[in-house]
Design an enzyme around this catalytic site. Structure first.
Site, PDB file in Angstrom:
ATOM      1  N   HIS A 125       0.836  -1.208   0.000  1.00 30.26           N
ATOM      2  CA  HIS A 125       0.000   0.000   0.000  1.00 30.26           C
ATOM      3  C   HIS A 125       0.870   1.256   0.000  1.00 30.26           C
ATOM      4  O   HIS A 125       0.684   2.155  -0.843  1.00 30.26           O
ATOM      5  CB  HIS A 125      -0.913  -0.008   1.230  1.00 30.26           C
ATOM      6  CG  HIS A 125      -1.794   1.189   1.339  1.00 30.26           C
ATOM      7  ND1 HIS A 125      -3.089   1.204   0.885  1.00 30.26           N
ATOM      8  CD2 HIS A 125      -1.564   2.439   1.859  1.00 30.26           C
ATOM      9  CE1 HIS A 125      -3.621   2.405   1.109  1.00 30.26           C
ATOM     10  NE2 HIS A 125      -2.710   3.164   1.699  1.00 30.26           N
ATOM     11  N   GLU A 126       1.808   1.329   0.926  1.00 30.25           N
ATOM     12  CA  GLU A 126       2.651   2.511   1.020  1.00 30.25           C
ATOM     13  C   GLU A 126       3.596   2.627  -0.171  1.00 30.25           C
ATOM     14  O   GLU A 126       3.948   3.742  -0.590  1.00 30.25           O
ATOM     15  CB  GLU A 126       3.446   2.483   2.327  1.00 30.25           C
ATOM     16  CG  GLU A 126       2.602   2.458   3.591  1.00 30.25           C
ATOM     17  CD  GLU A 126       1.610   3.604   3.680  1.00 30.25           C
ATOM     18  OE1 GLU A 126       1.862   4.669   3.059  1.00 30.25           O
ATOM     19  OE2 GLU A 126       0.573   3.436   4.352  1.00 30.25           O
TER      20      GLU A 126
ATOM     21  N   HIS B 207       1.901   4.620  -2.881  1.00 35.16           N
ATOM     22  CA  HIS B 207       2.033   6.060  -2.658  1.00 35.16           C
ATOM     23  C   HIS B 207       3.444   6.534  -3.020  1.00 35.16           C
ATOM     24  O   HIS B 207       3.618   7.552  -3.706  1.00 35.16           O
ATOM     25  CB  HIS B 207       1.784   6.394  -1.181  1.00 35.16           C
ATOM     26  CG  HIS B 207       0.374   6.196  -0.722  1.00 35.16           C
ATOM     27  ND1 HIS B 207      -0.710   6.671  -1.431  1.00 35.16           N
ATOM     28  CD2 HIS B 207      -0.130   5.602   0.389  1.00 35.16           C
ATOM     29  CE1 HIS B 207      -1.827   6.376  -0.767  1.00 35.16           C
ATOM     30  NE2 HIS B 207      -1.498   5.715   0.330  1.00 35.16           N
TER      31      HIS B 207
END
Length: 379
Positions: free
Chosen positions: A32-33, A36
């Site tokens: 997920h990170e 980003h």
């Protein structure tokens, strides 16, 4: 803003839950990170920190771009902190931003266009969906899946199915328009559709027959002793002999099936949420970190494939949760950016701050509620 072969049995003690839990959660959070992070770098944003976990740093290192990669003490999430952020929630440090030169400001997250900011925010949940599709596809390609045709072998006397007109030999074709290929497809839809009328088309003697049935909610106990309230019709399938086959798929087929499996998780999640508002579902089913740890430990005893399958399901859930339009979550940021794009200017700092505080309060209340559910379930 907010990682071969058989693992086997992890044991029944605390480590038996902790190790699988950390494996599953760390994998999902890292991807997920990373979503980003990669899109931010692509857009020219300076990244100050990439953390798995919150709180004090346990260990880490600096890369050649000046990003601090670290593992932190509280393994319940993670964050990417950009240049110009005040905190891990990507709240702007307005005083620091005002003091930057134009060139420095252009490397901050808040110095980018609204569309670039939206892309950076959306990349996290999208990465979660991609991870889930990749895991499901790998399982379908490398291990295949057990396939049992959706043919009815027995109708339980006095059951919902008998009252609805099902007969032994019926071949289930569709449920509410969704194609049914295996008996497992039937079970997954029925189990999450308690007290909700279903339109089911079966093939009988070569002709389609449409039946209406409402799955009855019943309590069942799984192999680990967990109690679930699920929908049942009263249909069974003989899984002995040659009725069950294992099919493996080519990579393109597996990717398509992985996407379908991912959508199935999304669809069932929305069905559950809709059931909550309609009063059909209970909030007792909501779980937090303790529940995830418990399930991870239990699933790990079934082997590596089962554990990574759980990671895929959790990845979809986290990606979907982060898209909810709640300030502090990615979906809340996206909502603000949509409003900014429509108005031609961002909401005032005060309005955004109030929104973030409301969102933080909502998240804390949800965490407290799910943790209470977890503890009550254990007791």
């Amino acid at each position: 803003m907010e990682s071969l072969g058989q693992i086997g049995h992890f044991g029944t003690g605390a480590l038996g839950y902790l190790i699988p839990f950390l494996f599953v959660l760390t994998t999902v959070v890292f991807v997920h990170e990373l979503g980003h992070f990669l899109v931010a770098r692509w857009c020219g944003v300076r990244v100050k920190a990439f953390s798995i976990g919150f709180g004090p740093e346990l260990f880490g290192f600096d890369d050649r771009h000046g990003t601090r990669w670290k593992l932190s003490a509280i393994p319940l999430g993670g964050y990417v902190r950009f240049f110009g952020d005040e905190d891990a929630a990507s709240t702007p440090d307005r005083a620091a931003l005002d003091a930057l030169t134009e060139e420095e400001r252009s490397t901050t997250f808040f110095g980018k266009s609204v569309w670039q900011r939206a892309a950076i925010v959306a990349a996290g949940p999208i990465a979660n969906f991609i991870l889930a599709i990749a895991i499901f596809a790998a399982i379908f390609t490398l291990y295949g899946r057990e396939v049992t045709t959706a043919r009815v072998d027995q109708v339980v006397a006095g059951s919902v199915a008998e009252k609805a007109g099902f007969r032994p030999g019926d071949l289930i074709r569709t449920i509410d328009g969704s194609r049914i290929e295996t008996f497992n497809d039937l079970q997954r839809i029925v189990s999450t559709s308690a007290d909700r009328p279903l339109t089911i088309v079966v093939e009988r003697d070569g002709a389609p027959v449409t039946l209406e049935a409402t799955p009855e909610r019943r309590e069942v106990t799984d192999r680990f002793g967990n109690i679930h309230r699920i929908g049942q019709l009263g249909l069974s399938r003989d899984t002995s002999g040659g009725n069950v086959t294992v099919e493996r798929y080519s990579l393109p087929e597996a990717v398509v099936m992985g996407a379908e499996e991912t959508w199935m998780v999304v669809d069932r999640t929305f069905a559950y949420i809709g059931g909550l508002f309609a009063g059909r579902e209970s909030t007792d089913e909501l779980g937090g970190p303790i529940r995830v740890a418990q399930v991870s430990g239990q699933v790990a005893t079934l082997g590596f494939v089962a554990l990574v399958n759980l990671a895929a399901i959790l990845s979809v859930s986290i990606g979907l949760l982060n898209l909810f339009p709640v300030p502090m979550l990615d979906g809340g940021h996206l909502l603000f950016y949509l409003i900014e794009a429509i108005r031609g200017r961002p909401l005032s700092p005060r309005v955004q701050d109030v929104g973030f505080r409301i969102g933080l309060a909502a998240i804390i209340m949800l965490m407290l509620f799910t943790t209470f559910n977890d503890i009550w379930r254990l007791i």
